[in-house]
Write a protein that holds these residues in place. Structure first.
Motif, PDB file in Angstrom:
ATOM      1  N   ASP A 116      33.551 -13.512   0.444  1.00  0.00           N
ATOM      2  CA  ASP A 116      33.509 -12.410   1.393  1.00  0.00           C
ATOM      3  C   ASP A 116      32.102 -11.854   1.569  1.00  0.00           C
ATOM      4  N   ARG A 117      31.806 -11.447   2.790  1.00  0.00           N
ATOM      5  CA  ARG A 117      30.447 -10.984   3.080  1.00  0.00           C
ATOM      6  C   ARG A 117      30.084  -9.672   2.396  1.00  0.00           C
ATOM      7  N   SER A 118      31.076  -8.953   1.892  1.00  0.00           N
ATOM      8  CA  SER A 118      30.742  -7.720   1.168  1.00  0.00           C
ATOM      9  C   SER A 118      29.988  -8.034  -0.132  1.00  0.00           C
ATOM     10  N   LEU A 159      42.115 -23.786   9.443  1.00  0.00           N
ATOM     11  CA  LEU A 159      42.778 -22.514   9.671  1.00  0.00           C
ATOM     12  C   LEU A 159      42.404 -21.564   8.538  1.00  0.00           C
ATOM     13  N   GLU A 160      41.847 -20.414   8.914  1.00  0.00           N
ATOM     14  CA  GLU A 160      41.415 -19.439   7.908  1.00  0.00           C
ATOM     15  C   GLU A 160      42.513 -18.408   7.681  1.00  0.00           C
ATOM     16  N   ILE A 161      42.862 -18.267   6.428  1.00  0.00           N
ATOM     17  CA  ILE A 161      43.934 -17.349   6.048  1.00  0.00           C
ATOM     18  C   ILE A 161      43.381 -16.363   5.017  1.00  0.00           C
ATOM     19  N   SER A 173      34.870  -5.574  23.053  1.00  0.00           N
ATOM     20  CA  SER A 173      35.329  -5.000  21.785  1.00  0.00           C
ATOM     21  C   SER A 173      35.384  -6.069  20.709  1.00  0.00           C
ATOM     22  N   GLU A 174      34.995  -5.688  19.513  1.00  0.00           N
ATOM     23  CA  GLU A 174      35.063  -6.605  18.377  1.00  0.00           C
ATOM     24  C   GLU A 174      36.412  -6.418  17.676  1.00  0.00           C
ATOM     25  N   PRO A 175      36.838  -7.430  16.941  1.00  0.00           N
ATOM     26  CA  PRO A 175      38.194  -7.417  16.359  1.00  0.00           C
ATOM     27  C   PRO A 175      38.511  -6.202  15.484  1.00  0.00           C
ATOM     28  N   TYR A 211      31.920 -24.693  13.532  1.00  0.00           N
ATOM     29  CA  TYR A 211      31.816 -23.317  14.032  1.00  0.00           C
ATOM     30  C   TYR A 211      33.071 -22.541  13.680  1.00  0.00           C
ATOM     31  N   GLU A 212      32.908 -21.214  13.543  1.00  0.00           N
ATOM     32  CA  GLU A 212      34.092 -20.351  13.437  1.00  0.00           C
ATOM     33  C   GLU A 212      34.323 -19.677  14.785  1.00  0.00           C
ATOM     34  N   ALA A 213      35.567 -19.703  15.239  1.00  0.00           N
ATOM     35  CA  ALA A 213      35.950 -19.037  16.486  1.00  0.00           C
ATOM     36  C   ALA A 213      36.244 -17.573  16.201  1.00  0.00           C
ATOM     37  N   LEU A 214      35.592 -16.679  16.928  1.00  0.00           N
ATOM     38  CA  LEU A 214      35.794 -15.244  16.727  1.00  0.00           C
ATOM     39  C   LEU A 214      36.203 -14.598  18.052  1.00  0.00           C
ATOM     40  N   MET A 215      37.339 -13.921  18.012  1.00  0.00           N
ATOM     41  CA  MET A 215      37.937 -13.353  19.217  1.00  0.00           C
ATOM     42  C   MET A 215      37.164 -12.131  19.720  1.00  0.00           C
ATOM     43  N   ARG A 216      37.016 -12.044  21.031  1.00  0.00           N
ATOM     44  CA  ARG A 216      36.430 -10.869  21.673  1.00  0.00           C
ATOM     45  C   ARG A 216      37.336 -10.414  22.806  1.00  0.00           C
ATOM     46  N   GLY A 249      28.228 -14.107   5.859  1.00  0.00           N
ATOM     47  CA  GLY A 249      27.423 -12.891   5.933  1.00  0.00           C
ATOM     48  C   GLY A 249      26.025 -13.037   5.357  1.00  0.00           C
ATOM     49  N   VAL A 250      25.481 -14.257   5.389  1.00  0.00           N
ATOM     50  CA  VAL A 250      24.110 -14.464   4.896  1.00  0.00           C
ATOM     51  C   VAL A 250      23.131 -13.913   5.938  1.00  0.00           C
ATOM     52  N   GLU A 251      22.402 -12.879   5.547  1.00  0.00           N
ATOM     53  CA  GLU A 251      21.502 -12.213   6.498  1.00  0.00           C
ATOM     54  C   GLU A 251      20.034 -12.363   6.139  1.00  0.00           C
ATOM     55  N   THR A 252      19.741 -12.667   4.869  1.00  0.00           N
ATOM     56  CA  THR A 252      18.331 -12.735   4.475  1.00  0.00           C
ATOM     57  C   THR A 252      18.031 -14.061   3.771  1.00  0.00           C
TER      58      THR A 252
HETATM   59  P1  C2E Z   1      36.026 -13.056   9.356  1.00  0.00           P
HETATM   60  O1  C2E Z   1      37.014 -14.106   9.646  1.00  0.00           O
HETATM   61  O2  C2E Z   1      35.614 -12.864   7.946  1.00  0.00           O
HETATM   62  O3  C2E Z   1      34.780 -13.391  10.306  1.00  0.00           O
HETATM   63  C1  C2E Z   1      33.448 -13.156   9.960  1.00  0.00           C
HETATM   64  C2  C2E Z   1      32.965 -11.848  10.547  1.00  0.00           C
HETATM   65  O4  C2E Z   1      31.654 -11.589  10.047  1.00  0.00           O
HETATM   66  C3  C2E Z   1      32.809 -11.869  12.067  1.00  0.00           C
HETATM   67  O5  C2E Z   1      33.076 -10.550  12.524  1.00  0.00           O
HETATM   68  C4  C2E Z   1      31.327 -12.151  12.240  1.00  0.00           C
HETATM   69  O6  C2E Z   1      30.818 -11.723  13.478  1.00  0.00           O
HETATM   70  C5  C2E Z   1      30.760 -11.368  11.108  1.00  0.00           C
HETATM   71  N1  C2E Z   1      29.453 -11.839  10.676  1.00  0.00           N
HETATM   72  C6  C2E Z   1      28.919 -13.060  10.811  1.00  0.00           C
HETATM   73  N2  C2E Z   1      27.707 -13.143  10.228  1.00  0.00           N
HETATM   74  C7  C2E Z   1      27.470 -11.933   9.691  1.00  0.00           C
HETATM   75  C8  C2E Z   1      26.378 -11.389   8.940  1.00  0.00           C
HETATM   76  O7  C2E Z   1      25.383 -12.044   8.637  1.00  0.00           O
HETATM   77  N3  C2E Z   1      26.513 -10.099   8.544  1.00  0.00           N
HETATM   78  C9  C2E Z   1      27.606  -9.341   8.848  1.00  0.00           C
HETATM   79  N4  C2E Z   1      27.656  -8.088   8.425  1.00  0.00           N
HETATM   80  N5  C2E Z   1      28.648  -9.829   9.548  1.00  0.00           N
HETATM   81  C10 C2E Z   1      28.575 -11.103   9.969  1.00  0.00           C
HETATM   82  P2  C2E Z   1      33.985 -10.267  13.780  1.00  0.00           P
HETATM   83  O8  C2E Z   1      33.768 -11.322  14.822  1.00  0.00           O
HETATM   84  O9  C2E Z   1      33.794  -8.845  14.155  1.00  0.00           O
HETATM   85  O10 C2E Z   1      35.437 -10.468  13.201  1.00  0.00           O
HETATM   86  C11 C2E Z   1      35.905  -9.624  12.199  1.00  0.00           C
HETATM   87  C12 C2E Z   1      37.209 -10.110  11.624  1.00  0.00           C
HETATM   88  O11 C2E Z   1      38.231 -10.090  12.611  1.00  0.00           O
HETATM   89  C13 C2E Z   1      37.147 -11.567  11.173  1.00  0.00           C
HETATM   90  O12 C2E Z   1      36.568 -11.636   9.890  1.00  0.00           O
HETATM   91  C14 C2E Z   1      38.614 -11.930  11.178  1.00  0.00           C
HETATM   92  O13 C2E Z   1      39.254 -11.456  10.026  1.00  0.00           O
HETATM   93  C15 C2E Z   1      39.112 -11.136  12.371  1.00  0.00           C
HETATM   94  N6  C2E Z   1      39.185 -12.038  13.534  1.00  0.00           N
HETATM   95  C16 C2E Z   1      38.212 -12.469  14.377  1.00  0.00           C
HETATM   96  N7  C2E Z   1      38.704 -13.302  15.312  1.00  0.00           N
HETATM   97  C17 C2E Z   1      40.021 -13.435  15.019  1.00  0.00           C
HETATM   98  C18 C2E Z   1      41.102 -14.180  15.619  1.00  0.00           C
HETATM   99  O14 C2E Z   1      40.938 -14.934  16.592  1.00  0.00           O
HETATM  100  N8  C2E Z   1      42.337 -14.037  15.052  1.00  0.00           N
HETATM  101  C19 C2E Z   1      42.552 -13.235  13.965  1.00  0.00           C
HETATM  102  N9  C2E Z   1      43.782 -13.142  13.475  1.00  0.00           N
HETATM  103  N10 C2E Z   1      41.562 -12.536  13.389  1.00  0.00           N
HETATM  104  C20 C2E Z   1      40.318 -12.633  13.913  1.00  0.00           C
END
Ligand code: C2E
Ligand code: MG
Ligand code: MG
Ligand code: MG
Length: 288
Positions: A199-201, A145-147, A72-74, A58-63, A234-237
């Motif tokens: 990258d998802r772009s 660790l993602e950089i 709020s999203e990052p 899993y990837e940890a994503l901060m909220r 970013g795989v959506e389809t």
């Molecule tokens: P990232 O590391 O590239 O994380 C992937 C982002 O893509 C996440 O956005 C995720 O919710 C989103 N995502 C996942 N699947 C899809 C999809 O199918 N389509 C689209 N359009 N987006 C998708 P999120 O959670 O809003 O995070 C955005 C960015 O914020 C992350 O990009 C990362 O760079 C940063 N971030 C998130 N959590 C942390 C953290 O704990 N520490 C740091 N330093 N940066 C964080």
């Protein structure tokens, strides 16, 4: 006249700037208390093996649950947290939380945590990571660790030294958002990357854009020729999924496969297994 008009326009612009600066300062001040006031949380998004479809981690994503503003999203607050340095505190909190959580998951599952370029400037990042691994009991090879490439735009030689030390700990290093920054190729050559994330772009336009597909193919080829696994984010389809599998990508992440969630699906799966073995307390006809 013209001079006068110009000046009032400048004043108007200044006022807008002041407002933007004020809003950022406000967010910054609030962020300083986010960890101690329990406003931070972590969402977990699954990463899948593209061949078998099974979850590899899993990837940890901060909220941030910002009072009066909701979740709020990052994108809204990370850059402010980075500018002010608060990201160091937030990042450590997320890392500790994510490692604690992952230490309870079945062994092979990994946890990926994003590390800001600002954190890479810390002289003691590696010690901090080692201490959290020790404290949570998570095996180093389960932590990724993602950089991003932006980290290399700062103090390049220090960042490289820190990466080498982290690698020495046994932690895995992932190049995130690959293809959007600078100097990607020399970084890939010189550093011990375990994975590259496309990258998802690029993913978002794959279906209609032959150039995007060529770029993705090139990234995958580059990764493989260096012995590095490639993940597409970013795989959506279904069509995007098919294309990147056809191009040889090993792992997939995106809304098609699983959204970021406060409760990782591994917990739910583990509970289902538990129930199927131990029962849920309800009597059912046994027809095995
Ligand atoms: P990232 O590391 O590239 O994380 C992937 C982002 O893509 C996440 O956005 C995720 O919710 C989103 N995502 C996942 N699947 C899809 C999809 O199918 N389509 C689209 N359009 N987006 C998708 P999120 O959670 O809003 O995070 C955005 C960015 O914020 C992350 O990009 C990362 O760079 C940063 N971030 C998130 N959590 C942390 C953290 O704990 N520490 C740091 N330093 N940066 C964080
Ligand atoms: Mg990431
Ligand atoms: Mg990414
Ligand atoms: Mg990103």
């Amino acid at each position: 006249r013209a001079k006068h008009a110009g000046r009032s326009k400048a004043c108007f612009f200044d006022a807008e700037m002041d407002e933007a600066v004020r809003a950022r300062r406000q967010i910054e001040a609030e962020l300083r208390h986010a960890t101690t006031r329990s406003q931070l949380s972590v969402n977990y998004q699954p990463i899948l093996d593209s061949r078998t479809g099974s979850i590899t981690g899993y990837e940890a994503l901060m909220r941030w649950n910002r009072p009066g503003h909701g979740m709020s999203e990052p994108e809204v607050f990370i850059s402010i947290a980075e500018e002010s340095g608060v990201i160091v505190q937030l990042g450590e909190w997320v890392l500790r939380q994510a490692c604690t959580e992952a230490a309870r998951w079945p062994q092979p599952l990994s946890i990926a945590v994003n590390v800001s370029p600002v954190q890479f400037m810390l002289p003691n990042l590696c010690e901090g990571v080692a201490a959290i691994l020790e404290e949570t009991g998570l095996a180093p090879h389960r932590l990724e660790l993602e950089i991003t490439e932006a980290a290399f735009e700062r103090d390049r030689s220090n960042v490289i030294a820190t990466l080498m030390r982290l690698h020495g700990l046994g932690v895995r290093i992932v190049m995130d958002d690959f293809g959007t920054g600078f100097s990607s190729l020399s970084n890939l050559r010189a550093l011990p990357f375990h994975k590259i994330k496309v990258d998802r772009s690029f993913t978002g336009i794959l279906e209609h854009d032959a150039v995007a597909r060529s770029i993705v193919r090139a990234i995958i080829g580059l990764g493989h020729s260096l012995g590095i696994q490639v993940v597409t984010e970013g795989v959506e389809t279904e069509l995007q999924r098919q294309i990147v599998i056809e191009e040889g990508c090993e792992q997939l992440q995106g809304l098609l496969l699983g959204k970021p969630d406060i409760e990782p699906s591994v917990k739910l799966a583990a509970r289902e297994n538990f129930l199927s073995v131990h029962g849920d307390g309800f009597d059912r006809p046994c027809n095995a």
